[in-house]
Design a protein around this motif. Structure first.
Motif, short mmCIF file in Angstrom:
data_model
loop_
_atom_site.label_atom_id
_atom_site.label_comp_id
_atom_site.label_asym_id
_atom_site.label_seq_id
_atom_site.Cartn_x
_atom_site.Cartn_y
_atom_site.Cartn_z
N ILE A 10 5.01 -4.25 -3.06
CA ILE A 10 3.41 -4.29 -2.53
C ILE A 10 3.29 -4.89 -1.09
N SER A 11 3.13 -4.13 0.37
CA SER A 11 2.93 -5.49 1.27
C SER A 11 1.94 -5.17 1.32
N PHE A 12 1.34 -6.86 1.78
CA PHE A 12 -0.06 -7.71 1.47
C PHE A 12 -0.10 -8.21 2.51
N GLY A 13 -0.59 -7.54 3.55
CA GLY A 13 0.45 -8.67 5.37
C GLY A 13 1.31 -9.05 5.39
N ARG A 129 -7.86 -10.84 -7.91
CA ARG A 129 -8.64 -11.70 -8.03
C ARG A 129 -9.71 -11.30 -6.46
N ALA A 130 -8.91 -10.91 -5.63
CA ALA A 130 -9.67 -10.76 -4.30
C ALA A 130 -10.16 -9.61 -4.64
N LEU A 131 -9.50 -8.12 -4.88
CA LEU A 131 -10.12 -6.72 -5.06
C LEU A 131 -11.85 -7.09 -5.99
N LYS A 136 -13.96 -4.47 -2.87
CA LYS A 136 -13.14 -3.52 -2.62
C LYS A 136 -12.07 -2.84 -3.59
N ALA A 137 -11.28 -1.62 -2.86
CA ALA A 137 -10.10 -0.90 -2.91
C ALA A 137 -9.13 -0.78 -1.78
N ALA A 138 -8.24 -1.10 -2.00
CA ALA A 138 -7.28 -1.01 -0.98
C ALA A 138 -5.83 0.39 -0.84
#
Length: 301
Positions: A10-13, A129-131, A136-138
């Motif tokens: 997963i690429s998250f930033g 945890r951020a979600l 939110k959903a990514a």
């Protein structure tokens, strides 16, 4: 534990989370093969060339795009492998949206994402945890079988879930399908809402595929050399007449309450339209001798 069907990250930033992908669902329907009724021989599908009638193996078959009936553009696997796919081994998060904004019709298959090794544990939990905290959903892009796809990342029981999604131009418009508004009154709408309330539940885990269970019983009986038992007679719904919508809603509410073990008065709809006020009853007067009295008897209370 389901087997891994894809590995990537997963690429998250600037954060990279190595993950393994496994299917979140399974098809439990009963599968059938085709057999020759005369001798029980298995019927198989063969890939035959339309020109020479030759049966082909998979190695002899290629891909092609049909421009017209007489013109096909061949495309090789090697050419597809050279296509630029920046998300070939990555699930690239490109945006975040409110979960309620996602149209369910766009959701397709679902996959669990597990952390691939100890190095992925901390960023995996960080994203989860951020979600959770901002609801939110990514939205993500990823590649599968030489095709770039759109995905949705959500959470289920502390695990990240990847839902493949339809692209916006892949969803057909429902224009012209829905009937126009008809003459419903507030009584009918109120009773429909009451029916929804009576059927509301917080747990759907008890629902089962009764057809599959009955089919499995038929197969077991026949494999044991027994005749399958006759299915129980079910109450048939009469759909040939005109529907009394209010009566149907009343009956549905009552049936839903009985199925939940609720007892009490039968659910009925009461007239909600304003009625004319009844005139005040005047004191009884003596009937004149020359006037006939009514022969109608008073209603019993």
């Amino acid at each position: 534990m389901p087997s891994t069907i894809w590995s990537g990250a997963i690429s998250f930033g600037l954060v990279t989370i190595p993950v393994q992908v496994s299917s979140a669902t399974e098809d439990r329907s009963v599968k059938f093969h085709q057999y020759h009724l005369a001798d029980g021989g298995r019927i198989r599908t063969r890939k035959v060339c339309e020109i020479d009638g030759e049966t082909l193996s998979q190695e002899q078959i290629g891909k092609g795009y049909e421009l017209t009936k007489d013109q096909v553009v061949p495309v090789t696997d090697e050419e597809l492998d050279l296509m630029p796919l920046p998300t070939a081994r990555a699930i690239e998060i490109v945006a975040f949206v409110d979960r309620e904004s996602i149209d369910p019709i766009r959701i397709a298959d679902s996959y669990y994402l597990s952390a691939a090794g100890a190095v992925a544990t901390k960023p995996y939990v960080l994203l989860r945890r951020a979600l959770e905290r901002n609801s939110k959903a990514a939205i993500a892009k990823f590649s599968w079988h030489n095709r770039e796809r759109l995905g949705l990342l959500s959470i289920r029981d502390n695990a990240l879930v990847l839902h493949s999604m339809k692209w916006p131009d892949e969803v057909r418009s429902p224009d012209g399908l829905a009937p126009k508004d008809t003459g419903l009154d507030e009584d009918e709408i109120a009773q429909a809402m009451k029916l929804i309330d009576s059927m509301t539940t917080d747990d759907i885990s008890a629902f089962r595929d009764h057809y599959r269970e009955a089919l499995e019983e038929v197969i077991k009986a026949k494999s044991d050399g027994n005749a399958p038992s006759a299915p129980a007679d079910e109450e048939r719904k009469d759909t040939g007449g005109v529907i009394d919508l209010m009566a149907a809603l009343n009956a549905s509410v009552q049936k839903a309450r009985e199925s939940r073990g609720e007892t009490g008065e039968r659910a009925t709809v009461h007239e909600m339209k304003p009625r004319k006020k009844a005139a005040k009853t005047a004191p009884a007067k003596k009937t004149p001798a020359n006037k006939k009295t009514s022969s109608r008897k008073p209603r019993s209370a």
